[in-house]
Design a protein around this motif. Structure first.
Motif, PDB file in Angstrom:
ATOM      1  N   VAL A  14       0.871  -1.236   0.002  1.00  0.00           N
ATOM      2  CA  VAL A  14       0.056   0.050  -0.101  1.00  0.00           C
ATOM      3  C   VAL A  14       0.847   1.231  -0.045  1.00  0.00           C
ATOM      4  N   THR A  15       0.309   2.508  -0.553  1.00  0.00           N
ATOM      5  CA  THR A  15       0.833   3.581  -0.567  1.00  0.00           C
ATOM      6  C   THR A  15       1.095   4.134   0.938  1.00  0.00           C
ATOM      7  N   GLY A  16       2.108   4.910   1.190  1.00  0.00           N
ATOM      8  CA  GLY A  16       2.005   5.647   2.409  1.00  0.00           C
ATOM      9  C   GLY A  16       2.859   4.748   3.852  1.00  0.00           C
ATOM     10  N   ASP A  17       2.858   5.281   4.842  1.00  0.00           N
ATOM     11  CA  ASP A  17       3.271   4.876   6.085  1.00  0.00           C
ATOM     12  C   ASP A  17       2.205   4.592   6.843  1.00  0.00           C
ATOM     13  N   PHE A  18       1.703   3.011   6.655  1.00  0.00           N
ATOM     14  CA  PHE A  18       0.461   2.673   7.310  1.00  0.00           C
ATOM     15  C   PHE A  18       0.746   2.545   8.904  1.00  0.00           C
ATOM     16  N   LYS A  29       8.411  -1.787   5.798  1.00  0.00           N
ATOM     17  CA  LYS A  29       8.247  -0.562   4.996  1.00  0.00           C
ATOM     18  C   LYS A  29       9.322  -0.207   3.917  1.00  0.00           C
ATOM     19  N   THR A  88       4.080   0.261   2.247  1.00  0.00           N
ATOM     20  CA  THR A  88       4.042  -0.447   3.236  1.00  0.00           C
ATOM     21  C   THR A  88       3.568  -1.695   2.825  1.00  0.00           C
ATOM     22  N   LEU A  95      -8.749  -0.645   2.299  1.00  0.00           N
ATOM     23  CA  LEU A  95      -7.401   0.073   2.257  1.00  0.00           C
ATOM     24  C   LEU A  95      -7.506   1.695   1.788  1.00  0.00           C
ATOM     25  N   SER A  96      -8.385   1.681   0.922  1.00  0.00           N
ATOM     26  CA  SER A  96      -8.628   2.909   0.304  1.00  0.00           C
ATOM     27  C   SER A  96      -9.379   3.770   1.339  1.00  0.00           C
ATOM     28  N   GLN A 106      -7.115   5.241   3.572  1.00  0.00           N
ATOM     29  CA  GLN A 106      -6.296   6.380   2.830  1.00  0.00           C
ATOM     30  C   GLN A 106      -4.992   5.798   2.806  1.00  0.00           C
ATOM     31  N   HIS A 107      -5.026   4.442   2.429  1.00  0.00           N
ATOM     32  CA  HIS A 107      -3.586   3.568   1.978  1.00  0.00           C
ATOM     33  C   HIS A 107      -4.096   2.824   0.990  1.00  0.00           C
TER      34      HIS A 107
END
Length: 330
Positions: A185-189, A228, A237, A255-256, A259-260
Motif C-alpha cells: 500500500v501507499t504511505g506509512d501505514f 516498510k 508498506t 485500504l482505500s 487512505q492507504h
C-alpha cells in the motif's frame, strides 16, 4: 428420450436443482412447465421438482436429441481445453480438491468476455485425466469455492465432487478457513489491528462505496505491518491482511477508505501513482492471497486429511521485483 441416473454427486438435492444444471440458462418457468406436461419424469412418475433425490433415482427426459442439444448446457457450452503450461500452478491436489495458485490476469470463473478461467481450466483438466466424463458434467459441475479478482493473484480452492464443495462451502460460510493476503500500500501505514467498515455495492459500476453503520454490509479484517520501503520520495508498506469477512473488493476498498490504497489498483487507488509505476512493470493491484489454513476437521468429513493444514505460496515475480528494488526502512 434421455435418462439420468442419480449418483453420488447429484444426491440430496432437489430435482429442480439438477434440472437447472442440466438445462442451464433455461427459466424455471420452462422447467416447471415440462414437469407439469410430463416431459420430465422422476422414476417414471410425474414430479413437482421439489423431490429430494437419492442415489439410484432415475430422471427421464422426453425430448428429441436435437432438442436436448439446443436446450441443455452441454449443447451451448464451449469447452476450454486444458493447457499443460498451467500444471505449474497446481499447488496441491488430492482425490477431492485442488489448490490452484492463480496468476494475475486469469479469471476465477467465466464471464461474458472469456471462457478461460480457473474453473474452466480445471474442469477440462479433470476431463483429460479421466476423473470426470462429459456425461457426468451434464448434471454436476466441479468448481471453485472462493473467488479472487482477475488482477489479484493467489490461492483458489477447487472442489472435485459434491461432498468436497459442500464441506468447503460450510467452512467458508462459517469463516473457518483462514485467508491471508499480501498487500503493498501507499504511505506509512499506522493502522494495525482490527479495522471495520460498512460498504454497499453498486452493481452497474462493479464497485463498492463506504456507508455509515446500519446502511451497508459490515466488513472486517486484521492488518499487520511486515515491512516498510522507500522508493525515491515514495513510502510503501507491505501488509499481511487476515480476512474475517469475505465481500466483493473488501481489502481493496477498505485500504482505500483508510487512505492507504493498494499500489496498482486503478479502481480504488491513486491513478497518478499507478501510472508512474506502470512504467516500472506494475500493471495490476499488488494484492496476493498467499495463505490458506484449514481448521480442525472431523474424521467423518471428506476433507479430514486437510485438518489443521496450512498452505502458503510465495509472492509472484512482479510483486517481489518491486519490493526488492526499494530501500527497506523498517
Amino acid at each position: 428420450m434421455r435418462e439420468i441416473q442419480v449418483s453420488e454427486n447429484e444426491k440430496e438435492q432437489k430435482l429442480i436443482k439438477l434440472l437447472q444444471k442440466f438445462f442451464k440458462g433455461q427459466k424455471d418457468s420452462f422447467l416447471f412447465k415440462m414437469l407439469r406436461k410430463k416431459n420430465i419424469l422422476l422414476n417414471g412418475k410425474r414430479a413437482s421438482g421439489k423431490e429430494l433425490l437419492s442415489i439410484g433415482d432415475k430422471v427421464q427426459l422426453y425430448f428429441s436429441e436435437e432438442s436436448l442439444k439446443n436446450l441443455s448446457s452441454a449443447g451451448k457450452e464451449i469447452e476450454q481445453r486444458w493447457d499443460s503450461s498451467y500444471k505449474k500452478y497446481i499447488h496441491y491436489e488430492d482425490e477431492n480438491l485442488i489448490l490452484f495458485a492463480k496468476p494475475a490476469g486469469l479469471l476465477s470463473e467465466n464471464d461474458e468476455s472469456s471462457s478461460l478461467s480457473v474453473n474452466s481450466l480445471l474442469s477440462s483438466y479433470l476431463l483429460e485425466k479421466g476423473e470426470m466424463s462429459t456425461k457426468q458434467r451434464e448434471t454436476f459441475r466441479p468448481g471453485i469455492a472462493n473467488r479472487l479478482d482477475r488482477n489479484t493473484s493467489g490461492l483458489i480452492l477447487f472442489g472435485k465432487n459434491l461432498a468436497s464443495l459442500q464441506s468447503l462451502g460450510r467452512m467458508m460460510q462459517e469463516h473457518r478457513i483462514e485467508k491471508r493476503y499480501y498487500a503493498l500500500v501507499t504511505g506509512d501505514f499506522q493502522k494495525e489491528g482490527l479495522q471495520e467498515s460498512f460498504i454497499q455495492k453498486d452493481k452497474k459500476e462493479n464497485k463498492v462505496y463506504k456507508k455509515t453503520e446500519g446502511e451497508g454490509e459490515k466488513i472486517s479484517a486484521v492488518f499487520s505491518v511486515l515491512h516498510k520501503y522507500r522508493d525515491g520520495n515514495q513510502i510503501f508498506t507491505l501488509l499481511s491482511v487476515k480476512l474475517l469477512t469475505g465481500k466483493t473488493h473488501q481489502i481493496r476498498s477498505q485500504l482505500s477508505f483508510l487512505q492507504h490504497p493498494i499500489l496498482g489498483d486503478d479502481k480504488y487507488g491513486n491513478r497518478e501513482m499507478n501510472k508512474l509505476y506502470k512504467n516500472k512493470g506494475i500493471k495490476r493491484q499488488l494484492l496476493h492471497a498467499y495463505s490458506l489454513s484449514f481448521p480442525a476437521i472431523e474424521k467423518e468429513d471428506i476433507l479430514s486429511p486437510l485438518s489443521e493444514k496450512n498452505f502458503t505460496i510465495p509472492m509472484p515475480a512482479d510483486f517481489q521485483d518491486l519490493v526488492e528494488s526499494c530501500e527497506e526502512i523498517s
